[in-house]
Design an enzyme around this catalytic site. Structure first.
Site, PDB file in Angstrom:
ATOM      1  N   TYR A  64      53.420   0.470-106.005  1.00 56.50           N
ATOM      2  CA  TYR A  64      52.334   0.789-106.942  1.00 56.50           C
ATOM      3  C   TYR A  64      52.877   0.734-108.373  1.00 56.50           C
ATOM      4  CZ  TYR A  64      50.142   2.789-102.729  1.00 56.50           C
ATOM      5  OH  TYR A  64      49.615   2.985-101.479  1.00 56.50           O
ATOM      6  N   ASP A  92      46.468   9.989-108.776  1.00 56.94           N
ATOM      7  CA  ASP A  92      47.916  10.203-108.717  1.00 56.94           C
ATOM      8  C   ASP A  92      48.406  10.805-110.033  1.00 56.94           C
ATOM      9  OD1 ASP A  92      49.253   8.227-106.297  1.00 56.94           O
ATOM     10  OD2 ASP A  92      47.230   7.753-106.951  1.00 56.94           O
ATOM     11  N   GLY A 103      39.727   7.135-102.672  1.00 51.54           N
ATOM     12  CA  GLY A 103      41.135   7.488-102.596  1.00 51.54           C
ATOM     13  C   GLY A 103      41.658   7.506-101.175  1.00 51.54           C
ATOM     14  N   ASP A 105      41.427   4.975 -98.670  1.00 53.97           N
ATOM     15  CA  ASP A 105      40.971   3.590 -98.637  1.00 53.97           C
ATOM     16  C   ASP A 105      40.421   3.104 -97.304  1.00 53.97           C
ATOM     17  OD1 ASP A 105      42.307   4.003-100.995  1.00 53.97           O
ATOM     18  OD2 ASP A 105      43.479   2.175-100.902  1.00 53.97           O
ATOM     19  N   TYR A 120      48.107   4.799 -92.802  1.00 51.69           N
ATOM     20  CA  TYR A 120      47.465   5.132 -94.063  1.00 51.69           C
ATOM     21  C   TYR A 120      46.474   6.290 -93.897  1.00 51.69           C
ATOM     22  CZ  TYR A 120      46.781   3.552 -98.936  1.00 51.69           C
ATOM     23  OH  TYR A 120      46.757   3.443-100.300  1.00 51.69           O
ATOM     24  N   TRP A 121      45.182   6.053 -94.029  1.00 50.90           N
ATOM     25  CA  TRP A 121      44.204   7.142 -93.947  1.00 50.90           C
ATOM     26  C   TRP A 121      43.504   7.227 -92.584  1.00 50.90           C
ATOM     27  CZ3 TRP A 121      43.842  11.096 -97.175  1.00 50.90           C
ATOM     28  CH2 TRP A 121      44.453  10.962 -98.424  1.00 50.90           C
ATOM     29  N   GLU A 174      55.170   9.051 -99.233  1.00 51.57           N
ATOM     30  CA  GLU A 174      53.746   8.985 -99.563  1.00 51.57           C
ATOM     31  C   GLU A 174      52.908   9.816 -98.594  1.00 51.57           C
ATOM     32  OE1 GLU A 174      50.401   5.496-100.469  1.00 51.57           O
ATOM     33  OE2 GLU A 174      52.341   4.968 -99.605  1.00 51.57           O
TER      34      GLU A 174
END
Length: 420
Positions: free
Chosen positions: A28, A35, A156, A158, A338-339, A382
């Protein structure tokens, strides 16, 4: 002072580009909206002026409409996709054309409460910009009641399963070839799929082709969903912005009206079949019928209830480290993607603030202790596998380091700043 304290401060300094902070190097390479807000909270534990600098730099790229973009491209990095040319917003510096959850007012309050006298002038200068952003949310994205997003990235979260029904209606087949940077830095199995990305870029191209006109995007864009997570972040941020406004001597009745209207819309995202708040496709009216961590942000906004408590404990007890980002019992659950399953320390911190304020110090401490264990085991990644705490995503991550300094390292006898 501990070794992890030193490492956390070092990560914030490492990712500091002078007035703004990268989430992490490589993966990123720009300034990301929410963030950055968490970075400010982290900096405030050891460098209060730098914390305000972070918020100032974020809000300096606010659009005339009041929208604050989710990425600010301060220095062009040709290897990143989608870069400023893909977005084509015409802003200086270049930015993306969408936003992210408006957590900045909540973080500004936390920073200000650490040193009210030192921060008063900085807050006074920042307040009108925060107010304009909240007005934009109310007038542009809350026209259907709850807060709506026009791209999964705006949430946020994604690729969380909440967006699957909305993404199914997006045709990504006409997107040309491109090279993603994220899968070169992180195990591709932890990231959104190519099919996801094709659809993400289709939505971006629609926005660019209509000149990023808010009304056109909301009325005609390929994706529009009510987001419980953003709704609750905004509802909480309205409250925090009102507190800040009162401290500065402003009339905050308009903010209170926005908050009342948003709270009155919460029944629209309550899914009785799910026993929880749920994302909703505003093009069809259909619920996602997926329980995600965005629903649990209700506690941050003082909107929890006994049915949600039951769902919370069910999904939390199914894992070992923090609150998962998706339901572990759902077919779509993936503990490292991830999410779609992982535990995120910054989100755990927001949830803990809500638990504390709602008289559940026991839940707040359980969540803090589980988060502390993840970070003690592996450092500042992360996100983490909630089953075994395996580190995932990017390393040396800014907001994870910030969460250590502000919350995760503090034992229950330490007062959590800003929780009142």
């Amino acid at each position: 002072m501990t070794d992890l304290d030193d490492k956390a401060r070092a990560i914030l300094r490492l990712n500091d580009k002078g007035g703004y902070t990268l989430p992490t190097h490589g993966l990123y390479p720009y300034q990301w909206n929410w963030d950055s807000a968490f970075a400010a909270w982290g900096f405030a534990t050891f460098d209060n002026p730098r914390a305000w600098d972070e918020l100032d730099t974020l809000m300096a790229s606010q659009w005339p409409s009041g929208m604050v973009p989710h990425i600010i491209f301060h220095k062009v990095d040709p290897g990143y996709f989608p870069g400023p040319d893909v977005w084509g917003t015409g802003q200086t510096p270049p930015t993306s054309g969408i936003t992210q959850p408006p957590v900045a007012a909540t973080m500004a309050r936390l920073v200000w409460e650490m040193d009210p006298d030192a921060g008063r002038d900085r807050l006074a200068a920042l307040y009108p910009k925060l107010l304009a952003w909240h007005r934009w949310w109310h007038e542009v994205r809350c026209t259907h009641g709850p807060a709506a997003i026009v791209h999964p990235w705006e949430s946020g979260r994604d690729n969380c399963p909440d967006w699957d029904i909305g993404m199914a209606g997006v045709d990504g087949s006409s997107v040309g070839p491109y090279t993603r940077r994220d899968t070169g830095h992180v195990d591709p199995d932890m990231r959104p799929t190519k099919e996801d990305y094709d659809r993400y870029i289709t939505i971006v191209e629609f926005g660019r082709n209509c000149g990023w006109d808010d009304k056109t995007i909301v009325d005609e864009g390929p994706f529009l969903m009510s987001d419980p997570g953003t709704t609750f972040v905004l509802l909480r941020a309205h409250r925090d912005l009102a507190v800040l406004g009162q401290a500065l001597g402003h009339d905050v009745s308009q903010i209170e009206e926005w908050a009342a209207a948003l709270r009155s819309a919460l029944p629209q995202i309550w899914n009785p079949a799910l026993g929880a708040y749920d994302a909703r496709n505003l093009r069809t009216g259909a619920f996602a019928n997926v329980l995600g961590s965005g629903a649990f942000l209700a506690y941050l906004a003082g909107a929890g209830n006994t049915e949600l408590d039951t769902q919370l404990m069910r999904v939390w007890d199914a894992v070992s480290y923090g609150i998962p980002s998706a339901d572990p019992e759902a077919p779509s659950f993936h503990s490292r993607k991830y999410w779609r399953g992982p535990s995120w320390p910054f989100l755990n911190a927001l949830l803990a603030i809500g638990f504390t304020e709602n008289g559940r110090a026991d839940l707040a401490e359980r969540l803090r202790a589980e988060t502390e264990m993840m970070l003690q085991k592996h450092g500042f990644w992360e996100y983490f596998d909630p089953l075994d705490a395996a580190p995932c995503g990017g390393a040396d991550f800014t907001w994870t380091a910030a969460i250590w300094l502000t919350w995760a390292r503090h034992k229950p006898d330490s007062e959590m700043k800003g929780a009142a």
